[in-house]
Enzyme design. Sequence first.
Site, PDB file in Angstrom:
ATOM      1  N   LYS A   1      82.542 -31.835  72.224  1.00 38.81           N
ATOM      2  CA  LYS A   1      82.985 -30.446  71.593  1.00 38.81           C
ATOM      3  C   LYS A   1      83.451 -30.420  70.450  1.00 38.81           C
ATOM      4  O   LYS A   1      84.042 -31.358  69.873  1.00 38.81           O
ATOM      5  CB  LYS A   1      83.434 -29.573  72.722  1.00 38.81           C
ATOM      6  CG  LYS A   1      82.707 -29.567  74.098  1.00 38.81           C
ATOM      7  CD  LYS A   1      83.348 -28.453  75.082  1.00 38.81           C
ATOM      8  CE  LYS A   1      82.364 -28.217  76.234  1.00 38.81           C
ATOM      9  NZ  LYS A   1      82.735 -27.302  77.076  1.00 38.81           N
TER      10      LYS A   1
ATOM     11  N   TYR B   1      74.344 -21.753  76.594  1.00 40.12           N
ATOM     12  CA  TYR B   1      75.299 -21.223  77.717  1.00 40.12           C
ATOM     13  C   TYR B   1      74.848 -19.945  78.242  1.00 40.12           C
ATOM     14  O   TYR B   1      75.635 -19.112  78.812  1.00 40.12           O
ATOM     15  CB  TYR B   1      76.583 -21.077  76.962  1.00 40.12           C
ATOM     16  CG  TYR B   1      77.352 -22.377  76.755  1.00 40.12           C
ATOM     17  CD1 TYR B   1      77.865 -23.064  78.114  1.00 40.12           C
ATOM     18  CD2 TYR B   1      77.615 -22.863  75.622  1.00 40.12           C
ATOM     19  CE1 TYR B   1      78.623 -24.521  77.906  1.00 40.12           C
ATOM     20  CE2 TYR B   1      78.408 -24.201  75.486  1.00 40.12           C
ATOM     21  CZ  TYR B   1      78.603 -24.910  76.576  1.00 40.12           C
ATOM     22  OH  TYR B   1      79.317 -26.179  76.770  1.00 40.12           O
TER      23      TYR B   1
ATOM     24  N   PHE C   1      84.487 -14.887  78.942  1.00 35.43           N
ATOM     25  CA  PHE C   1      84.558 -15.967  77.688  1.00 35.43           C
ATOM     26  C   PHE C   1      83.408 -16.308  77.200  1.00 35.43           C
ATOM     27  O   PHE C   1      83.619 -17.272  76.187  1.00 35.43           O
ATOM     28  CB  PHE C   1      85.402 -17.122  78.333  1.00 35.43           C
ATOM     29  CG  PHE C   1      84.396 -17.704  79.656  1.00 35.43           C
ATOM     30  CD1 PHE C   1      83.490 -18.625  79.361  1.00 35.43           C
ATOM     31  CD2 PHE C   1      84.681 -17.580  80.919  1.00 35.43           C
ATOM     32  CE1 PHE C   1      82.818 -19.422  80.099  1.00 35.43           C
ATOM     33  CE2 PHE C   1      83.953 -18.426  81.639  1.00 35.43           C
ATOM     34  CZ  PHE C   1      83.125 -19.162  81.532  1.00 35.43           C
TER      35      PHE C   1
ATOM     36  N   ARG D   1      80.086 -36.144  85.820  1.00 34.54           N
ATOM     37  CA  ARG D   1      81.075 -35.262  86.232  1.00 34.54           C
ATOM     38  C   ARG D   1      82.477 -35.553  86.577  1.00 34.54           C
ATOM     39  O   ARG D   1      83.394 -35.247  86.230  1.00 34.54           O
ATOM     40  CB  ARG D   1      80.668 -34.203  87.380  1.00 34.54           C
ATOM     41  CG  ARG D   1      79.174 -33.724  87.187  1.00 34.54           C
ATOM     42  CD  ARG D   1      78.990 -32.421  86.274  1.00 34.54           C
ATOM     43  NE  ARG D   1      80.104 -31.524  86.562  1.00 34.54           N
ATOM     44  CZ  ARG D   1      80.293 -30.289  85.870  1.00 34.54           C
ATOM     45  NH1 ARG D   1      79.574 -30.108  84.698  1.00 34.54           N
ATOM     46  NH2 ARG D   1      81.001 -29.266  86.041  1.00 34.54           N
TER      47      ARG D   1
ATOM     48  N   THR E   1      87.249 -28.799  84.875  1.00 31.60           N
ATOM     49  CA  THR E   1      86.857 -27.857  83.771  1.00 31.60           C
ATOM     50  C   THR E   1      88.281 -27.653  83.106  1.00 31.60           C
ATOM     51  O   THR E   1      88.511 -27.540  81.797  1.00 31.60           O
ATOM     52  CB  THR E   1      86.167 -26.542  84.031  1.00 31.60           C
ATOM     53  OG1 THR E   1      84.986 -26.854  85.134  1.00 31.60           O
ATOM     54  CG2 THR E   1      85.983 -25.634  83.148  1.00 31.60           C
TER      55      THR E   1
ATOM     56  N   ARG F   1      88.674 -35.275  80.157  1.00 30.43           N
ATOM     57  CA  ARG F   1      89.316 -34.216  79.762  1.00 30.43           C
ATOM     58  C   ARG F   1      90.897 -34.204  79.982  1.00 30.43           C
ATOM     59  O   ARG F   1      91.712 -33.553  79.226  1.00 30.43           O
ATOM     60  CB  ARG F   1      88.811 -32.947  80.873  1.00 30.43           C
ATOM     61  CG  ARG F   1      87.426 -32.458  80.246  1.00 30.43           C
ATOM     62  CD  ARG F   1      86.746 -31.701  81.307  1.00 30.43           C
ATOM     63  NE  ARG F   1      85.702 -30.923  80.836  1.00 30.43           N
ATOM     64  CZ  ARG F   1      84.669 -30.301  81.513  1.00 30.43           C
ATOM     65  NH1 ARG F   1      84.656 -30.130  82.679  1.00 30.43           N
ATOM     66  NH2 ARG F   1      83.740 -29.771  80.848  1.00 30.43           N
TER      67      ARG F   1
ATOM     68  N   ASN G   1      87.578 -28.121  76.101  1.00 34.66           N
ATOM     69  CA  ASN G   1      87.839 -28.917  77.086  1.00 34.66           C
ATOM     70  C   ASN G   1      86.868 -30.489  76.833  1.00 34.66           C
ATOM     71  O   ASN G   1      86.644 -31.342  77.641  1.00 34.66           O
ATOM     72  CB  ASN G   1      87.438 -28.606  78.371  1.00 34.66           C
ATOM     73  CG  ASN G   1      86.430 -27.935  78.622  1.00 34.66           C
ATOM     74  OD1 ASN G   1      85.424 -28.196  77.732  1.00 34.66           O
ATOM     75  ND2 ASN G   1      85.863 -27.681  79.835  1.00 34.66           N
TER      76      ASN G   1
ATOM     77  N   HIS H   1      80.991 -31.643  77.498  1.00 39.90           N
ATOM     78  CA  HIS H   1      80.099 -30.998  78.498  1.00 39.90           C
ATOM     79  C   HIS H   1      79.516 -32.179  79.170  1.00 39.90           C
ATOM     80  O   HIS H   1      79.148 -33.489  78.679  1.00 39.90           O
ATOM     81  CB  HIS H   1      79.124 -30.214  77.560  1.00 39.90           C
ATOM     82  CG  HIS H   1      78.115 -29.685  78.586  1.00 39.90           C
ATOM     83  ND1 HIS H   1      77.824 -28.566  79.163  1.00 39.90           N
ATOM     84  CD2 HIS H   1      76.581 -30.235  78.913  1.00 39.90           C
ATOM     85  CE1 HIS H   1      76.848 -28.473  79.856  1.00 39.90           C
ATOM     86  NE2 HIS H   1      75.905 -29.476  79.399  1.00 39.90           N
TER      87      HIS H   1
ATOM     88  N   GLU I   1      68.635 -29.809  79.438  1.00 39.40           N
ATOM     89  CA  GLU I   1      69.358 -29.984  78.377  1.00 39.40           C
ATOM     90  C   GLU I   1      69.113 -31.198  77.337  1.00 39.40           C
ATOM     91  O   GLU I   1      69.241 -30.903  76.089  1.00 39.40           O
ATOM     92  CB  GLU I   1      70.908 -29.970  78.973  1.00 39.40           C
ATOM     93  CG  GLU I   1      71.235 -28.723  79.739  1.00 39.40           C
ATOM     94  CD  GLU I   1      72.725 -28.955  80.309  1.00 39.40           C
ATOM     95  OE1 GLU I   1      73.091 -28.144  80.917  1.00 39.40           O
ATOM     96  OE2 GLU I   1      73.378 -30.096  80.072  1.00 39.40           O
TER      97      GLU I   1
END
Length: 148
Positions: free
Chosen positions: A10, A50, A58, A86, A92, A103, A113, A116, A127
């Site tokens: 990100k 998203y 948010f 994950r 998250t 993270r 964070n 993704h 994706e």
Amino acid sequence: MKSYTLTMIKPQAVKNQNIGNILAMINESGFRITAMKMLVLSNEQAKAFYAVHKERPFYGELVEFMTSGPIIAAVLEKENAVLDYRKLMGATNPADAAEGTIRKNYATDIQSNAVHGSDSDENAKNEINFFFPANELYTKCGKLVSEF
Ligand code: GDP
């Protein structure tokens, strides 16, 4: 059996020069990078990516953040790629992320964070197709992946 997941590094992690550190964690955890690019998402792209969160409070802030600078998009190959990535990403909210996760190391808050990761095989496929045409996905020997 080989499987695939989609990650983004990100904007805040790219700005903080953590691309290399994050890719090293990914490789050291047994994932192969089979496609990768750096780009700035358009407003339309971020909203579409998203869309599942469009009712969340948010959403607007998230779209603004995700378009605030370049991101890295990459396809990762491994057995159990979605679940294993994950785990490597961590929770998250970095406050809840376990030691040794991306993270925990590189997120600054729940929104910024660091990374993704797809949350199911079906979403991974969608994706991956969102970012990469078939002629940008490579196998171990540098040949194009034909399954996607
Ligand atoms: P993920 O699968 O762990 O990335 O989490 P989600 O799918 O629930 O959320 C998608 C992304 O939205 C997260 O990675 C965060 O960047 C952002 N996000 C999630 N929850 C919040 C929140 O409560 N506030 C803000 N500002 N952003 C959030």
